[in-house]
Design a protein around this motif. Structure first.
Motif, PDB file in Angstrom:
ATOM      1  N   GLY A   6       0.786  -1.223   0.000  1.00  0.00           N
ATOM      2  CA  GLY A   6       0.000   0.000   0.000  1.00  0.00           C
ATOM      3  C   GLY A   6       0.819   1.274   0.000  1.00  0.00           C
ATOM      4  O   GLY A   6       0.303   2.335  -0.331  1.00  0.00           O
ATOM      5  N   ASP A   7       2.094   1.225   0.385  1.00  0.00           N
ATOM      6  CA  ASP A   7       2.913   2.429   0.329  1.00  0.00           C
ATOM      7  C   ASP A   7       3.126   2.878  -1.117  1.00  0.00           C
ATOM      8  O   ASP A   7       3.224   4.066  -1.402  1.00  0.00           O
ATOM      9  CB  ASP A   7       4.263   2.209   1.014  1.00  0.00           C
ATOM     10  N   VAL A   8       3.220   1.937  -2.049  1.00  0.00           N
ATOM     11  CA  VAL A   8       3.210   2.255  -3.475  1.00  0.00           C
ATOM     12  C   VAL A   8       1.789   2.047  -3.972  1.00  0.00           C
ATOM     13  O   VAL A   8       1.239   0.946  -3.880  1.00  0.00           O
ATOM     14  CB  VAL A   8       4.194   1.379  -4.265  1.00  0.00           C
ATOM     15  N   ALA A   9       1.179   3.114  -4.487  1.00  0.00           N
ATOM     16  CA  ALA A   9      -0.227   3.044  -4.902  1.00  0.00           C
ATOM     17  C   ALA A   9      -0.399   2.305  -6.221  1.00  0.00           C
ATOM     18  O   ALA A   9      -1.297   1.470  -6.359  1.00  0.00           O
ATOM     19  CB  ALA A   9      -0.805   4.453  -5.015  1.00  0.00           C
ATOM     20  N   HIS A  10       0.465   2.617  -7.202  1.00  0.00           N
ATOM     21  CA  HIS A  10       0.306   1.985  -8.514  1.00  0.00           C
ATOM     22  C   HIS A  10       1.454   2.372  -9.432  1.00  0.00           C
ATOM     23  O   HIS A  10       2.238   3.287  -9.130  1.00  0.00           O
ATOM     24  CB  HIS A  10      -1.027   2.400  -9.157  1.00  0.00           C
ATOM     25  N   ARG A  73       3.789   5.776  -8.250  1.00  0.00           N
ATOM     26  CA  ARG A  73       3.220   6.778  -7.362  1.00  0.00           C
ATOM     27  C   ARG A  73       3.018   6.202  -5.967  1.00  0.00           C
ATOM     28  O   ARG A  73       2.428   5.128  -5.804  1.00  0.00           O
ATOM     29  CB  ARG A  73       1.883   7.319  -7.889  1.00  0.00           C
ATOM     30  N   ALA A  74       3.512   6.903  -4.960  1.00  0.00           N
ATOM     31  CA  ALA A  74       3.283   6.515  -3.573  1.00  0.00           C
ATOM     32  C   ALA A  74       1.857   6.881  -3.175  1.00  0.00           C
ATOM     33  O   ALA A  74       1.206   7.711  -3.813  1.00  0.00           O
ATOM     34  CB  ALA A  74       4.283   7.205  -2.650  1.00  0.00           C
ATOM     35  N   SER A  75       1.367   6.265  -2.101  1.00  0.00           N
ATOM     36  CA  SER A  75      -0.004   6.510  -1.664  1.00  0.00           C
ATOM     37  C   SER A  75      -0.148   7.778  -0.842  1.00  0.00           C
ATOM     38  O   SER A  75      -1.266   8.250  -0.624  1.00  0.00           O
ATOM     39  CB  SER A  75      -0.523   5.314  -0.866  1.00  0.00           C
ATOM     40  N   SER A  76       0.961   8.357  -0.408  1.00  0.00           N
ATOM     41  CA  SER A  76       0.948   9.610   0.343  1.00  0.00           C
ATOM     42  C   SER A  76       2.371  10.131   0.417  1.00  0.00           C
ATOM     43  O   SER A  76       3.332   9.401   0.105  1.00  0.00           O
ATOM     44  CB  SER A  76       0.396   9.408   1.767  1.00  0.00           C
ATOM     45  N   ALA A  79       4.127   7.981   2.915  1.00  0.00           N
ATOM     46  CA  ALA A  79       4.511   6.686   2.356  1.00  0.00           C
ATOM     47  C   ALA A  79       5.759   6.822   1.488  1.00  0.00           C
ATOM     48  O   ALA A  79       6.652   5.956   1.509  1.00  0.00           O
ATOM     49  CB  ALA A  79       3.360   6.106   1.543  1.00  0.00           C
ATOM     50  N   TYR A 121       4.938  11.355  -5.208  1.00  0.00           N
ATOM     51  CA  TYR A 121       3.548  11.412  -4.744  1.00  0.00           C
ATOM     52  C   TYR A 121       2.782  12.520  -5.465  1.00  0.00           C
ATOM     53  O   TYR A 121       1.730  12.277  -6.046  1.00  0.00           O
ATOM     54  CB  TYR A 121       3.465  11.626  -3.236  1.00  0.00           C
ATOM     55  N   THR A 197      -1.109  -3.734  -6.023  1.00  0.00           N
ATOM     56  CA  THR A 197      -2.537  -3.433  -5.897  1.00  0.00           C
ATOM     57  C   THR A 197      -3.318  -4.745  -5.821  1.00  0.00           C
ATOM     58  O   THR A 197      -2.765  -5.776  -5.446  1.00  0.00           O
ATOM     59  CB  THR A 197      -3.002  -2.611  -7.110  1.00  0.00           C
TER      60      THR A 197
END
Length: 316
Positions: A6-10, A73-76, A79, A121, A197
């Motif tokens: 989850g730290d890496v969104a996609h 892209r990171a999730s925040s 992150a 991010y 994901t």
């Protein structure tokens, strides 16, 4: 301890090198139906119709082929900072730089094989001009009027000198989850598929039979339907684009596929994995044996020899 999922969104975008930038642009716009959004120096920015960010693919003129950079892209912001700390605490090297393709401040690093990753991010969301405005407000852009109309950048398959070392880096420091792999009779892992994901895979490492480092096997774009892939095969046939293998269905990951060489020489996959998701939080790593892989693809198509020998950039 592995990084948290989850730290890496996609997967964000890929920068692809090509010795024929205009020919490559023709392929991605006219055959795949992507939209050109800007030109900066030697680079041309393109997007699929359903990616929410500005750019899905950057084509950069070069003397050879291959991927310069894979952006995640990171999730925040928090992150992103966690992943940077983890990389540096593990002894990895990296540097902060201005973002590419509409992204903000970006951390550049590389896996053990030398493939470059860009972590970010902040990003610009795409706003379609009037002539590309969709009929539905929850879609970033109208579907293209030409070509296949690929929906999104789906995954990157890298060639690596050591599959397990590279996979361990992506899993341990970026938080990817392994879903399937090939283990040879010798015990060596020849390929591993990983996801950030609930897609079944985002990043793949395949053993480079030449022993080289830092090369690419292919990048892939997802279509709406299998029929889109059949249309892609006809478009490539009609327009002299080399079809390497397919259409067919993979046994591993069950993806319906077509592999072609774009005019610059990079291998591109058109895939339809949209119906297969990995929702189980305790999904077991599926291992395929050497004997099982000798059977070929799902419906019996044998794996073509060039699938093991053709990589980007080429080597003697």
């Amino acid at each position: 301890m592995p990084a948290p999922l989850g730290d890496v969104a996609h997967l964000g975008h890929v920068e692809l090198l090509t010795p024929d930038v205009e020919g490559s642009t023709w392929f991605f716009t006219e055959i795949l139906g992507m939209t050109e959004t800007r030109r900066e120096g030697d680079s041309i920015h393109l997007r699929t119709f359903d990616d929410y960010e500005q750019t899905s693919l950057v084509l950069t003129a070069h003397t050879t082929t291959g991927v310069r950079r894979t952006a995640l892209r990171a999730s925040s912001e928090e992150a992103l900072q966690r992943r940077v700390r983890a990389i540096e605490e593990a002894g990895g090297a990296g540097e902060w730089t201005d973002g590419l393709a509409g992204t903000g401040r970006t951390y550049l690093t590389h896996d053990p094989d030398g493939h470059e990753y860009a972590l970010y991010y902040d990003t610009e969301w795409y706003v379609a001009p009037d002539d590309l405005r969709p009929g539905l407000k929850n879609q970033p852009q109208a579907k293209p009027r030409q070509g296949v109309g690929v929906r999104r950048l789906d995954h990157v398959n890298y060639l690596g000198a050591d599959v397990e070392a590279n996979a361990a880096w992506v899993e341990g420091l970026l938080g990817a989850r392994p879903t399937e792999q090939i283990r040879l009779d010798s015990g060596r892992v020849a390929a591993r598929w990983m996801t950030f994901t609930n897609k079944s895979y985002d990043i793949v490492y395949t053993e480079d039979w030449t022993g080289s480092s830092g090369r690419l096997h292919h990048i892939a774009f997802a279509t709406d339907t299998r029929e889109d892939i059949l249309r892609a095969a006809d478009l490539c046939l009609d327009n002299g684009v080399h079809i390497e293998t397919g259409p067919h269905k993979h046994a591993i990951q069950q993806t319906f596929f077509l592999y072609v060489y774009e005019p610059g020489g990079n291998r591109i996959e058109l895939c339809n994995p949209l119906t297969r998701l990995v929702l189980a939080p305790d999904w077991p790593l599926i291992t395929w044996t050497e004997e099982e892989r000798k059977r070929g693809q799902a419906w019996g198509l044998k794996t073509i020899d060039t699938f093991h020998t053709h990589g980007m950039p080429p080597v003697d």
